[in-house]
Design an enzyme around this catalytic site. Sequence first.
Site, PDB file in Angstrom:
ATOM      1  N   PRO A  95       4.330  11.322  -3.096  1.00 51.66           N
ATOM      2  CA  PRO A  95       4.176  12.702  -2.965  1.00 51.66           C
ATOM      3  C   PRO A  95       3.740  12.860  -4.523  1.00 51.66           C
ATOM      4  O   PRO A  95       3.003  13.485  -5.441  1.00 51.66           O
ATOM      5  CB  PRO A  95       5.348  13.580  -3.247  1.00 51.66           C
ATOM      6  CG  PRO A  95       5.030  12.477  -1.518  1.00 51.66           C
ATOM      7  CD  PRO A  95       5.434  11.150  -1.501  1.00 51.66           C
ATOM      8  N   GLU A 121      -8.947   5.582  -3.442  1.00 55.19           N
ATOM      9  CA  GLU A 121      -8.828   4.881  -3.909  1.00 55.19           C
ATOM     10  C   GLU A 121      -9.410   4.420  -5.235  1.00 55.19           C
ATOM     11  O   GLU A 121      -9.900   3.576  -6.063  1.00 55.19           O
ATOM     12  CB  GLU A 121      -9.584   3.767  -2.802  1.00 55.19           C
ATOM     13  CG  GLU A 121      -9.363   3.936  -1.642  1.00 55.19           C
ATOM     14  CD  GLU A 121     -10.135   2.360  -1.011  1.00 55.19           C
ATOM     15  OE1 GLU A 121     -10.345   0.846  -1.119  1.00 55.19           O
ATOM     16  OE2 GLU A 121     -10.785   2.845   0.012  1.00 55.19           O
TER      17      GLU A 121
END
Length: 379
Positions: free
Chosen positions: A128, A363
């Site tokens: 997070p 990514e």
Amino acid sequence: MDFEINENQQMIAQMVRDFAEKEIRPNIFQWDHEEHFPIDVMKKMGELGLLGIYIPEEYGGSGFGYFEYVTALIELGKVCGGIGLSVAAHNSLCTGHIYYHGSEEQKRKYLPKLSSGEWIGAWGLTEPNTGSDAMRMKATAVKEGKEWIINGTKSWITHGLSGDVAVVLIRTGELLDSKGITAFIIEKGTPGFSAVKIKDKLGVRASETAELIFENVRVPEENVIGAVGMGFVQAMQILDGGRISIAALSCGIARGAYEASLKYAKEREQFGKPISEFQAIAFKLADMATEVDAAELLTFQAADMKNKKLSMTSQGAFAKYYASEVSVRCGNEAVQIMGGYGYTKEYPAEKFLRDAKLMTIGEGTSEIQKVVISREILK
């Protein structure tokens, strides 16, 4: 690099095209609206060999290379970015990590199930509060006897809820130590291991995203991938190849947006003639066609180097950065060309644009790709 499309690529492109038209396209708007992850469709793709494309046949894979892998993702991206993303994440991240860095025992245990689609794979690096800054991860693993006890969370994990097995990167050393992170294999159903679905995403809504939660999860030491402390190094190598996946998917989304725009421009009439005959629209199509071709060339160049086992950090970043930005531009232009219709869900333009945006984030953001590229060229 040989620019001729090989026989395997032609076969895979046609197979994926036929499958997508039958199993995916009729459902894309419903899946998008409901944020539904079609596990049954994923398993069918496993039966076709699309979930272990570059995994050797001895481990249950299809035994192809990155050209075939890129080709499949482009075809999927042209129809649905969400399904394409799930196939990319399953192949390049979870399955790829075990294949490239796992022990022989781990490969024989997990790869056949992952390659066949019997099991769906997840991969967890992001937390997070740590996205690009992965070395500040807070999830920790502490050794106790022959087990590791894991606590913490991972966020934005593809297949986090439905995945049967997850490869996760967990801190086993000091904060900011690149040799203080270790990769673990954790199976669904392990006590203390749970997940919560992340809802209301902008795009790729047919691909499941979740937060992973670890509460005193006990993992046997044989589930450590490679050496303790080498997880971050492994992850960076996996992301090098994974960027080819996102580049390929971006090319597919961009080409899908371009082809939809071309078809619409030839059919839509204004002022007594097709809008494709107006220079403003024709030039938009010309830009889209040029950029999609350039993105595909960069992507296949990176795939060629991957096939040859050459270092391709720069080429993977080139391809991912450029192709993802092109996919957003093509999605945006598709909406513009279709005008008011492009702004509705009646036409595919707005979905291409929404799906494309993740390509510049997942990514490694576009900004991180610039960091990677600049470091490589300034060495």
